[in-house]
Design a protein around this motif. Structure first.
Motif, PDB file in Angstrom:
ATOM      1  N   LYS A  67     102.784  73.328  79.617  1.00 59.69           N
ATOM      2  CA  LYS A  67     103.295  73.630  78.285  1.00 59.69           C
ATOM      3  C   LYS A  67     104.150  74.888  78.345  1.00 59.69           C
ATOM      4  O   LYS A  67     103.901  75.793  79.143  1.00 59.69           O
ATOM      5  N   LEU A  69     105.496  77.910  75.811  1.00 57.38           N
ATOM      6  CA  LEU A  69     105.296  78.577  74.524  1.00 57.38           C
ATOM      7  C   LEU A  69     106.465  79.525  74.290  1.00 57.38           C
ATOM      8  O   LEU A  69     106.754  80.386  75.116  1.00 57.38           O
ATOM      9  N   CYS A  89     105.865  80.533  66.481  1.00 53.01           N
ATOM     10  CA  CYS A  89     105.510  79.971  67.787  1.00 53.01           C
ATOM     11  C   CYS A  89     105.893  78.494  67.862  1.00 53.01           C
ATOM     12  O   CYS A  89     105.565  77.716  66.969  1.00 53.01           O
ATOM     13  N   VAL A  91     105.902  75.121  70.679  1.00 54.73           N
ATOM     14  CA  VAL A  91     105.298  74.633  71.923  1.00 54.73           C
ATOM     15  C   VAL A  91     105.985  73.345  72.351  1.00 54.73           C
ATOM     16  O   VAL A  91     106.247  72.462  71.527  1.00 54.73           O
ATOM     17  N   THR A  93     105.342  70.389  75.225  1.00 51.22           N
ATOM     18  CA  THR A  93     104.512  69.808  76.274  1.00 51.22           C
ATOM     19  C   THR A  93     105.414  68.968  77.168  1.00 51.22           C
ATOM     20  O   THR A  93     106.053  68.027  76.692  1.00 51.22           O
ATOM     21  N   LEU A 141      95.735  76.918  75.910  1.00 43.92           N
ATOM     22  CA  LEU A 141      96.652  75.787  75.993  1.00 43.92           C
ATOM     23  C   LEU A 141      96.047  74.487  75.480  1.00 43.92           C
ATOM     24  O   LEU A 141      96.780  73.572  75.099  1.00 43.92           O
ATOM     25  N   GLU A 144      95.487  75.439  71.452  1.00 41.69           N
ATOM     26  CA  GLU A 144      96.685  76.111  70.945  1.00 41.69           C
ATOM     27  C   GLU A 144      96.351  77.149  69.877  1.00 41.69           C
ATOM     28  O   GLU A 144      97.006  77.244  68.840  1.00 41.69           O
TER      29      GLU A 144
END
Length: 285
Positions: A67, A69, A89, A91, A93, A141, A144
Motif C-alpha cells: 500500500k 499512503l 490521507c 491510500v 493498494t 496497513l 488503516e
C-alpha cells in the motif's frame, strides 16, 4: 533524479517525489520491471493551500498487500484566524484499484505530528518520527487507522529541527523498530540506539555503539538497518569529506566490531553525493 527511494519491501522499491506532479513508481529489481502508478487526486488550488506532502510505502505481511499512503497537510482558502491545518490521507493498494480517501479519527494534533523524516514499515504498519511531539506515528496497513508509540523516556531530541532531518532516525534492527539518537553525535565517538523490544507494551531497550574513530572523520556513518547476518549496516553521510570511493560499514552487535567494505563500479557522482543511492544498493544487495 530527484526522486526518493523507499526501503526495499519484498519484492519492490517505491520511488516518489515531494510534489503533486512528481511521478510515483514501483521497481522490481529481480524482474527489472518498472510500473508508473496513477496520480492521486490533487487538492483544488482554489479551495486550499497544500503546505506539505509525504509519500509512504508499506507492506502488510498478513494480507500480503503493498500500500502507498499519501499524506497532505492543507490549509483552507480563505485562511482563518487562528489558522486551521488539516491532514488529508489517500491510500492506494497495488493491484486493487484506484486511490481512496480515508476518513479516520486522528489520535493527535496534525499540526504537531508532521513527518520528520523517512518512514519505516515494520510489523504491518508504517511509522514515522514527527517534527514535534513525544511519540512516533504508526499507520496500521490492515485496518488503516493511526496510533501513537511513545518515545523512550530518556530520548532527548535535537531542538534544531534541520539537524534532526539530516538522516533517518527509524530503522529495523533484528525485526524490531529502533530509534537512533541525535544529540549523542556531539560526543563524536558514541551513538545511542533504542530498540522497541516489546512492540505492544512500548518497552524500549537502550544500546550503545562506539565508533573506532571520530564520527565526522570517518564520514559520519549512520545505521540504515540490519542484514541477514544480524549485522547493522551503516552508510556515510559525507562521502565528499572522505574523498574516497563509496563504502559501507558493518557492525557486529555481539562482537562489537566494525568491518568496512568498498563499493566499486559506481558512477563518479555517486561517490560524492549519493548516500540515498548507496542505501538502496546496500539494503537490497
Amino acid at each position: 533524479m530527484g526522486l526518493t527511494s523507499s526501503r526495499y519491501l519484498n519484492p519492490l522499491f517505491c520511488f516518489h517525489g515531494p510534489n503533486d506532479h512528481d511521478p510515483i513508481l514501483t521497481y522490481n529489481p529481480t524482474t527489472q520491471q518498472t510500473l508508473t502508478l496513477p496520480f492521486d487526486p490533487p487538492i483544488p488550488v482554489a479551495t486550499a493551500t497544500t503546505w506539505d506532502i509525504k509519500t509512504h510505502f508499506g507492506f502488510d505481511p498478513i494480507t500480503k498487500l503493498h500500500k502507498i499512503l499519501r499524506v497532505k497537510w492543507i490549509e483552507p482558502i480563505p485562511p482563518s484566524i487562528p489558522r486551521v491545518i488539516n491532514m488529508e490521507c489517500m491510500v492506494l493498494t497495488l493491484g486493487k484499484g484506484s486511490w481512496r480517501k480515508i476518513n479516520t479519527v486522528l489520535p493527535f494534533d496534525c499540526t504537531k505530528f508532521g513527518n520528520g523524516g523517512e518512514s519505516l514499515c515494520i510489523n504491518g504498519a508504517i511509522h514515522w518520527l514527527t517534527c514535534y511531539g513525544d511519540s512516533i506515528v504508526a499507520f496500521d496497513l490492515k485496518d488503516e487507522n493511526f496510533r501513537l508509540i511513545p518515545l523512550p523516556h530518556d530520548y532527548k531530541e535535537e531542538t534544531y529541527v534541520p539537524i534532526r532531518l539530516k538522516y533517518e532516525r527509524l530503522i529495523e534492527v533484528g525485526g524490531r523498530l529502533a530509534l537512533i539518537g541525535d544529540t549523542d553525535y556531539k560526543r563524536d565517538y558514541i551513538m545511542h540506539m533504542w530498540i522497541l523490544k516489546d512492540y505492544h507494551n512500548h518497552v524500549w531497550v537502550k544500546k550503545r555503539i562506539l565508533y573506532p574513530v571520530s564520527w565526522i572523520n570517518c564520514g559520519q556513518p549512520v545505521p540504515i538497518g540490519t542484514i541477514s547476518t544480524g549485522e547493522i549496516l551503516l552508510k556515510p553521510l559525507s562521502l565528499y569529506k572522505t574523498k574516497s570511493l563509496a563504502w559501507l560499514l558493518f557492525y557486529d552487535m555481539d562482537g562489537r566490531g566494525f568491518k568496512k567494505v568498498d563499493i566499486t563500479g559506481l558512477p563518479e557522482w555517486v561517490h560524492s553525493g549519493g548516500p540515498r543511492i548507496i542505501r538502496t544498493i546496500a539494503v537490497y544487495g
